[in-house]
Design an enzyme around this catalytic site. Structure first.
Site, PDB file in Angstrom:
ATOM      1  N   ARG A 130      -2.616   8.526   3.174  1.00  0.00           N
ATOM      2  CA  ARG A 130      -1.839   7.435   3.765  1.00  0.00           C
ATOM      3  C   ARG A 130      -0.550   7.275   2.972  1.00  0.00           C
ATOM      4  NH1 ARG A 130      -1.738   4.899  -0.192  1.00  0.00           N
ATOM      5  NH2 ARG A 130      -0.261   3.449   0.753  1.00  0.00           N
TER       6      ARG A 130
ATOM      7  N   ALA B 250       3.726   6.642   4.026  1.00  0.00           N
ATOM      8  CA  ALA B 250       4.593   7.410   4.924  1.00  0.00           C
ATOM      9  C   ALA B 250       4.934   8.817   4.413  1.00  0.00           C
ATOM     10  CB  ALA B 250       5.855   6.606   5.226  1.00  0.00           C
TER      11      ALA B 250
ATOM     12  N   ARG C 180      -0.652   8.666  13.598  1.00  0.00           N
ATOM     13  CA  ARG C 180      -0.264   7.288  13.274  1.00  0.00           C
ATOM     14  C   ARG C 180       1.186   7.146  13.725  1.00  0.00           C
ATOM     15  NH1 ARG C 180      -1.637   4.874   7.580  1.00  0.00           N
ATOM     16  NH2 ARG C 180      -1.659   2.935   8.774  1.00  0.00           N
TER      17      ARG C 180
ATOM     18  N   ASP D  96       7.837   2.324   6.045  1.00  0.00           N
ATOM     19  CA  ASP D  96       7.283   3.356   6.943  1.00  0.00           C
ATOM     20  C   ASP D  96       8.329   3.877   7.907  1.00  0.00           C
ATOM     21  OD1 ASP D  96       4.777   1.801   6.013  1.00  0.00           O
ATOM     22  OD2 ASP D  96       4.097   3.736   6.777  1.00  0.00           O
TER      23      ASP D  96
ATOM     24  N   ASN E  42       7.153  -2.011   7.333  1.00  0.00           N
ATOM     25  CA  ASN E  42       6.282  -1.695   6.192  1.00  0.00           C
ATOM     26  C   ASN E  42       4.967  -2.446   6.406  1.00  0.00           C
ATOM     27  OD1 ASN E  42       5.897  -0.374   3.610  1.00  0.00           O
ATOM     28  ND2 ASN E  42       5.908  -2.398   2.702  1.00  0.00           N
ATOM     29  N   LYS E  43       4.029  -2.244   5.501  1.00  0.00           N
ATOM     30  CA  LYS E  43       2.682  -2.814   5.624  1.00  0.00           C
ATOM     31  C   LYS E  43       2.713  -4.290   6.007  1.00  0.00           C
ATOM     32  CE  LYS E  43      -0.497  -1.239   5.451  1.00  0.00           C
ATOM     33  NZ  LYS E  43      -1.178  -0.826   6.693  1.00  0.00           N
TER      34      LYS E  43
HETATM   35  O1  MRU Z   1      -1.303   1.892   6.162  1.00  0.00           O
HETATM   36  P1  MRU Z   1      -0.713   2.595   4.973  1.00  0.00           P
HETATM   37  O2  MRU Z   1      -1.529   2.424   3.732  1.00  0.00           O
HETATM   38  O3  MRU Z   1      -0.351   4.020   5.259  1.00  0.00           O
HETATM   39  O4  MRU Z   1       0.661   1.804   4.720  1.00  0.00           O
HETATM   40  C1  MRU Z   1       1.502   2.261   3.702  1.00  0.00           C
HETATM   41  C2  MRU Z   1       2.708   1.436   3.513  1.00  0.00           C
HETATM   42  O5  MRU Z   1       2.967   0.487   4.234  1.00  0.00           O
HETATM   43  C3  MRU Z   1       3.662   1.865   2.438  1.00  0.00           C
HETATM   44  O6  MRU Z   1       4.328   0.762   1.907  1.00  0.00           O
HETATM   45  C4  MRU Z   1       4.696   2.838   3.024  1.00  0.00           C
HETATM   46  O7  MRU Z   1       4.082   3.850   3.753  1.00  0.00           O
HETATM   47  C5  MRU Z   1       5.543   3.439   1.970  1.00  0.00           C
HETATM   48  S1  MRU Z   1       4.630   4.540   0.921  1.00  0.00           S
HETATM   49  C6  MRU Z   1       5.731   5.218  -0.183  1.00  0.00           C
END
Ligand code: MRU
Length: 361
Positions: free
Chosen positions: A65, A67, A108, A256, A266-267
């Site tokens: 997981r 991005a 995704r 992301d 982002n998350k």
């Molecule tokens: O659902 P995830 O764990 O893949 O979400 C990840 C995030 O939101 C990160 O902040 C983002 O991908 C950046 S990772 C360098």
């Protein structure tokens, strides 16, 4: 056998190895090896992926997981799809390969890095007109390794640019996991923290636990403990109280997908954290490689947001945490409007508002 960081074709710099930084994924003996992030922090288990269908499942389950890491995994996924081509002298069948990886591309939807990496793999190799399937396979593997190595370098540069924004002693809040587990290098937002520490600065990190899958509590805390960087875990609703109680120097998060105007997906929970930082005059930084900028999207309104299954919200393992049958709101990401973002830290430098990110691509 796959051993992270051991006998691989690539190796982290000595400096970052001193921080005991983990590897999320590596290629070994025709196999994509993933450190299974669903099992952390309790167990370190390696998944050995040999089929595209296994990779799709690993991405959907969040075994891999973040991005940039999803993008690198997608690139190796194209290599896995082309494995039957290895040593074949027949001409490549691009249509068959493209249809085989279409489900991988969609595994995704929010992180643009996945489609970016897959499109780049196909474009680069097909435009070189390899004479046979065997030659195409070799070119795919070389390109996937390029994407992986480039990401490591991009993280290093993000770290360098971002560390310059922190003073000798800083207290930083972060959300989700944006470190080595989420990338091919030292990370993006966490990469800034690693770089600052490598430069001798002191950083105290506050990690949002990150509901519903706890990437902050399970993964960020695990990474930072290994690196001996002080980390305090808090639940996602605690940032306002913390900012009210003590000085916080910065919030740094990953991304992301970033639209051209700087709006950032982002998350889930990031937007709320940005609003909290804004109310307390705390700088809110997004750290991301330029591969996370989507040049086709003018604003964040166009970013597709993944919706996760309701069981992730109403259950934890075997434990039911909300009544059976209750309605659930479960977006995996939210979009922070550009007006709340103090700067975007990229591998090509720090960009400040007003954002026109096409100019740095
Ligand atoms: O659902 P995830 O764990 O893949 O979400 C990840 C995030 O939101 C990160 O902040 C983002 O991908 C950046 S990772 C360098």
């Amino acid at each position: 056998m796959c051993l992270p960081g051991n006998g691989n074709w690539w190796c982290r710099s000595l400096e970052s190895n001193a921080l005991n930084i983990a590897n999320a994924l590596w290629w070994e003996e025709d196999t994509l090896c993933l450190l299974d992030q669903t099992r952390l922090p309790a167990e370190e288990v390696t998944l050995h992926i040999t089929e595209v269908s296994e990779l799709i499942e690993a991405i959907r389950k969040l075994s891999v997981r973040g991005a940039p890491a999803i993008g690198i995994a997608g690139a190796y996924g194209v290599v896995l799809a082309a494995r039957p081509w290895k040593e074949s002298s027949h001409p490549p069948d691009w249509e068959q390969l493209t249809s085989e990886i279409s489900a991988l591309r969609e595994a995704r939807p929010t992180a643009v890095n996945l489609s970016w990496a897959i499109d780049r793999m196909i474009r680069t190799v097909s435009s070189a007109h390899p004479p046979s399937r065997g030659a195409a396979y070799d070119a795919f593997l070389a390109e996937a390794k390029n994407i992986h190595e480039e990401d490591e370098e991009r993280c290093r540069r993000i770290g360098e640019h971002g560390a310059a924004l922190l003073s000798e002693t800083s207290q930083v809040i972060t959300h989700c996991n944006t470190g080595a587990l989420a990338t091919g290098g030292i990370g993006t937002a966490l990469g800034v923290i690693y770089a600052a520490v490598m430069q001798g600065r002191q950083v105290q990190v506050y990690a949002d636990e990150t509901r519903p899958l706890l990437q902050g509590a399970r993964l960020t805390a695990w990474e930072l403990q290994r690196a001996n960087i002080p980390v305090t875990v808090m639940t996602d609703g605690m940032a306002a109280s913390l900012m009210d109680q003590q000085p916080i120097d910065a919030v740094i998060v990953g991304a992301d997908r970033i639209a051209v105007n700087g709006d950032t997906a982002n998350k889930i929970g990031t937007y709320q954290l940005a609003l909290t930082a804004h109310s307390h005059n705390v700088p809110f930084y997004v750290a991301a490689p330029t591969s996370t900028i989507d040049p086709d999207l003018e604003t964040g309104r166009e970013i597709p947001i993944e919706i996760r299954g309701k069981s992730e919200v109403v259950r934890w393992g075997n434990l039911q945490t909300a009544p059976e049958g209750v309605d659930v709101y479960a977006p995996a990401f939210d979009v922070t409007p550009n007006r709340y973002i103090s700067a975007i830290i990229t591998d090509r430098g720090v960009v400040r508002p007003p954002y026109n990110l096409r100019s740095i691509l």
